[in-house]
Motif scaffolding. Structure first.
Motif, PDB file in Angstrom:
ATOM      1  N   GLY A 161       1.650  10.020  -3.326  1.00 54.17           N
ATOM      2  CA  GLY A 161       1.660  10.196  -1.876  1.00 54.17           C
ATOM      3  C   GLY A 161       0.330  10.473  -1.231  1.00 54.17           C
ATOM      4  O   GLY A 161       0.245  11.271  -0.321  1.00 54.17           O
ATOM      5  N   CYS A 162      -0.723   9.843  -1.696  1.00 56.20           N
ATOM      6  CA  CYS A 162      -2.035  10.008  -1.046  1.00 56.20           C
ATOM      7  C   CYS A 162      -1.931   9.588   0.410  1.00 56.20           C
ATOM      8  O   CYS A 162      -1.221   8.651   0.731  1.00 56.20           O
ATOM      9  CB  CYS A 162      -3.089   9.129  -1.733  1.00 56.20           C
ATOM     10  SG  CYS A 162      -3.317   9.546  -3.450  1.00 56.20           S
ATOM     11  N   ILE A 182       0.841  -1.202   0.000  1.00 56.98           N
ATOM     12  CA  ILE A 182       0.000   0.000   0.000  1.00 56.98           C
ATOM     13  C   ILE A 182       0.879   1.256   0.000  1.00 56.98           C
ATOM     14  O   ILE A 182       0.628   2.196  -0.761  1.00 56.98           O
ATOM     15  CB  ILE A 182      -0.967  -0.004   1.205  1.00 56.98           C
ATOM     16  CG1 ILE A 182      -2.020  -1.098   1.012  1.00 56.98           C
ATOM     17  CG2 ILE A 182      -1.619   1.359   1.397  1.00 56.98           C
ATOM     18  CD1 ILE A 182      -2.858  -1.377   2.240  1.00 56.98           C
ATOM     19  N   ALA A 183       1.919   1.268   0.810  1.00 53.80           N
ATOM     20  CA  ALA A 183       2.816   2.419   0.859  1.00 53.80           C
ATOM     21  C   ALA A 183       3.499   2.635  -0.486  1.00 53.80           C
ATOM     22  O   ALA A 183       3.626   3.768  -0.964  1.00 53.80           O
ATOM     23  CB  ALA A 183       3.855   2.232   1.955  1.00 53.80           C
ATOM     24  N   ARG A 216       0.914   4.040  -2.942  1.00 56.17           N
ATOM     25  CA  ARG A 216       0.624   5.445  -2.619  1.00 56.17           C
ATOM     26  C   ARG A 216       1.751   6.350  -3.146  1.00 56.17           C
ATOM     27  O   ARG A 216       1.489   7.423  -3.684  1.00 56.17           O
ATOM     28  CB  ARG A 216       0.462   5.640  -1.123  1.00 56.17           C
ATOM     29  CG  ARG A 216      -0.872   5.178  -0.618  1.00 56.17           C
ATOM     30  CD  ARG A 216      -1.020   5.499   0.858  1.00 56.17           C
ATOM     31  NE  ARG A 216      -2.370   5.164   1.293  1.00 56.17           N
ATOM     32  CZ  ARG A 216      -2.688   4.832   2.515  1.00 56.17           C
ATOM     33  NH1 ARG A 216      -1.753   4.796   3.454  1.00 56.17           N
ATOM     34  NH2 ARG A 216      -3.919   4.549   2.839  1.00 56.17           N
TER      35      ARG A 216
END
Length: 63
Positions: free
Chosen positions: A61-62, A52-53, A56
């Motif tokens: 960078g959400c 997930i990171a 993103r």
């Protein structure tokens, strides 16, 4: 690096900064890898959290 390769070569191969790799190797040598700045065990990151990171970061960078 433990096998004798230069930090710059290993970092470039893995795709992250040489300074980060050197810091990790130094921390591991002191038995500090996996600890927070306060000396407490760092929280474990699951493969799902890492994915997930990464995703993103790829999309901007959400939160």
């Amino acid at each position: 690096m433990k096998a004798g390769r230069a930090a710059a070569v290993v970092a470039r191969t893995l795709g992250f900064p040489e300074a980060s790799l050197s810091n990790w190797v130094r921390a591991e040598g002191k038995g500090q890898l996996g600890l927070t700045a306060e000396g407490k065990p760092a929280p474990k990151v699951t493969a799902e959290q890492a994915a997930i990171a990464r995703l993103r970061a790829e999309v901007g960078g959400c939160p």
